[in-house]
Design a protein around this motif. Structure first.
Motif, PDB file in Angstrom:
ATOM      1  N   PRO A  57       0.819  -1.224   0.000  1.00 62.12           N
ATOM      2  CA  PRO A  57       0.000   0.000   0.000  1.00 62.12           C
ATOM      3  C   PRO A  57       0.852   1.274   0.000  1.00 62.12           C
ATOM      4  O   PRO A  57       0.491   2.257  -0.665  1.00 62.12           O
ATOM      5  N   GLU A  58       2.000   1.259   0.685  1.00 56.47           N
ATOM      6  CA  GLU A  58       2.873   2.449   0.725  1.00 56.47           C
ATOM      7  C   GLU A  58       3.390   2.773  -0.678  1.00 56.47           C
ATOM      8  O   GLU A  58       3.392   3.928  -1.114  1.00 56.47           O
ATOM      9  N   THR A  59       3.841   1.718  -1.380  1.00 53.57           N
ATOM     10  CA  THR A  59       4.377   1.925  -2.731  1.00 53.57           C
ATOM     11  C   THR A  59       3.284   2.420  -3.674  1.00 53.57           C
ATOM     12  O   THR A  59       3.511   3.321  -4.492  1.00 53.57           O
ATOM     13  N   VAL A  60       2.089   1.830  -3.537  1.00 50.85           N
ATOM     14  CA  VAL A  60       0.976   2.233  -4.410  1.00 50.85           C
ATOM     15  C   VAL A  60       0.666   3.714  -4.174  1.00 50.85           C
ATOM     16  O   VAL A  60       0.453   4.478  -5.123  1.00 50.85           O
ATOM     17  N   LYS A  61       0.672   4.115  -2.904  1.00 50.40           N
ATOM     18  CA  LYS A  61       0.369   5.516  -2.567  1.00 50.40           C
ATOM     19  C   LYS A  61       1.411   6.462  -3.184  1.00 50.40           C
ATOM     20  O   LYS A  61       1.083   7.505  -3.765  1.00 50.40           O
ATOM     21  N   GLN A  62       2.663   6.009  -3.068  1.00 50.14           N
ATOM     22  CA  GLN A  62       3.777   6.820  -3.573  1.00 50.14           C
ATOM     23  C   GLN A  62       3.721   7.007  -5.097  1.00 50.14           C
ATOM     24  O   GLN A  62       4.140   8.044  -5.615  1.00 50.14           O
TER      25      GLN A  62
END
Ligand SMILES: NC(=O)C1=CN([C@@H]2O[C@H](COP(=O)(O)OP(=O)(O)OC[C@H]3O[C@@H](n4cnc5c(N)ncnc54)[C@H](OP(=O)(O)O)[C@@H]3O)[C@@H](O)[C@H]2O)C=CC1
Ligand SMILES: O=CC(=O)O
Length: 324
Positions: free
Chosen positions: A33-38
């Motif tokens: 989820p962090e990478t997707v947000k970024q």
């Protein structure tokens, strides 16, 4: 304009160049989820997704409304929510066949190294404990002409049966959902129910996918059915075996030894009790991990994505029915 794709596994240079020829590629480290947000914009516009590991579930798919195809660099796809992909008409491509022989080699290596205690005695020699001729304390058990039971007589199970039958003169038992005539005619394999296989096998080898039906298929009750001299090999998926029950069985002598390429949690925590047991041979999920085979898997994954995004899927597709 080239279709946009997300790449979450590094590729050999020539394969990366091939991917770049066909697509506009954004490389990220994972699909968390962090990478997707970024990289929200790139995920939102991507039509393809290529990599391995990580959960591809409803949450990720919701962030990828333009997605048309996923290509995993693996044959197993238990980390994908296939129902959610189907609902969104997203193709799932995988890499069967190219890795089959290599994984069967790994399973045979686990059979041999548990039975003959190869890693344990290697450490023993290097620790300077070889002071005189070995005695019963260092003996292993024979592999040849024993009975090998295979759970999951698919591509990998068949390749393992071939090695065990022709290479080691072993009797082959198997358990699957359907009958496998090739295994029976070529290797004299006998189909049996799970209970019979567990009771009669000297080696129980798991090459099953992880599904709702196979989760904890081997637990305390099943381990109790096995011979105390028997060895369990798991190169399917960790959660097919209840690891806590396996640890107990290996400690109390219900089972002789285990060879494990897969664990319930990966990487297996360094302080896991199962790693302290001398009768366990542990590998870091290397079933297909040779230079040749990992290259072949990456090559197939790239070709699979190109075929899927060009509407030319004729193999390696988990859900071809959604094309109609
Ligand atoms: N350790 C590693 O690095 C690797 C691990 N793997 C694992 O190995 C698995 C198998 O790969 P592969 O041989 O190519 O796959 P296949 O699909 O060819 O074979 C799977 C086999 O499992 C059987 N099976 C599935 N569900 C059940 C069930 N509920 N009860 C009994 N049998 C069942 C199938 O039965 P049927 O034939 O009757 O349909 C089939 O024989 C992968 O899904 C992956 O999880 C794969 C590659 C590398
Ligand atoms: O575990 C590896 C795979 O290809 O599946």
């Amino acid at each position: 304009m080239k279709p946009a794709v997300i790449l979450y596994k590094s590729l050999p240079d020539d394969l990366r160049a091939k991917l770049d020829d066909h697509f506009s590629v954004t490389e990220v480290k994972d699909v968390s989820p962090e990478t997707v947000k970024q990289h929200a914009e790139q995920f939102a516009s991507a039509q393809g997704l290529l990599g391995s590991g990580g959960k591809v579930d409803d949450e990720l798919l919701a962030a990828m409304p333009a997605l048309r195809a996923c290509s995993t660099v693996s044959v197993g796809y238990d980390n994908f929510d296939v129902d959610a992909l189907n609902q969104r008409h997203v193709l799932l491509m995988h890499t069967p066949t190219v890795l089959t022989e290599t994984v069967a080699d790994t399973m045979m290596a686990l059979v041999l190294s548990t039975a003959r205690r190869v890693p344990e005695l290697d450490k023993w020699v290097k620790a300077g404990q070889w002071q005189k001729s070995v005695g019963p304390a260092e003996f292993g058990i024979d592999v040849h002409h024993k009975t090998l039971g295979i759970l999951g007589m698919g591509r990998i199970g068949l390749a393992l049966a071939q090695r065990a039958h022709f290479g080691f003169g072993m009797n082959i038992l198997y358990n699957a959902r359907r009958q496998h005539e090739e295994a029976e005619s070529r290797f004299g394999a006998r189909a049996c129910d799970l209970e019979t296989l567990l009771k009669e096998s000297d080696f129980v080898c798991i090459s099953l996918p992880l599904t709702e039906q196979t989760h904890h298929m081997i637990g305390a009750a099943q381990l109790k059915l096995m011979k105390p001299s028997a060895i369990l090999i798991n190169a399917g998926r960790g959660p097919v075996v209840d690891e806590q029950a396996l640890t107990a069985a290996l400690k109390d002598g219900t089972l002789h030894a285990a060879g494990l390429d897969v664990f319930e949690v990966e990487p297996v925590p360094a302080d896991a009790e199962i790693l302290t047991l001398p009768n366990v041979v542990a590998l870091p999920h290397i079933g297909s991990a040779t230079h040749e085979t990992r290259y072949g898997m990456a090559r197939d994954a790239v070709d699979n994505l190109i075929a899927a995004l060009n509407g030319k899927v004729d193999k390696n597709c988990v859900n071809p029915q959604i094309q109609a």
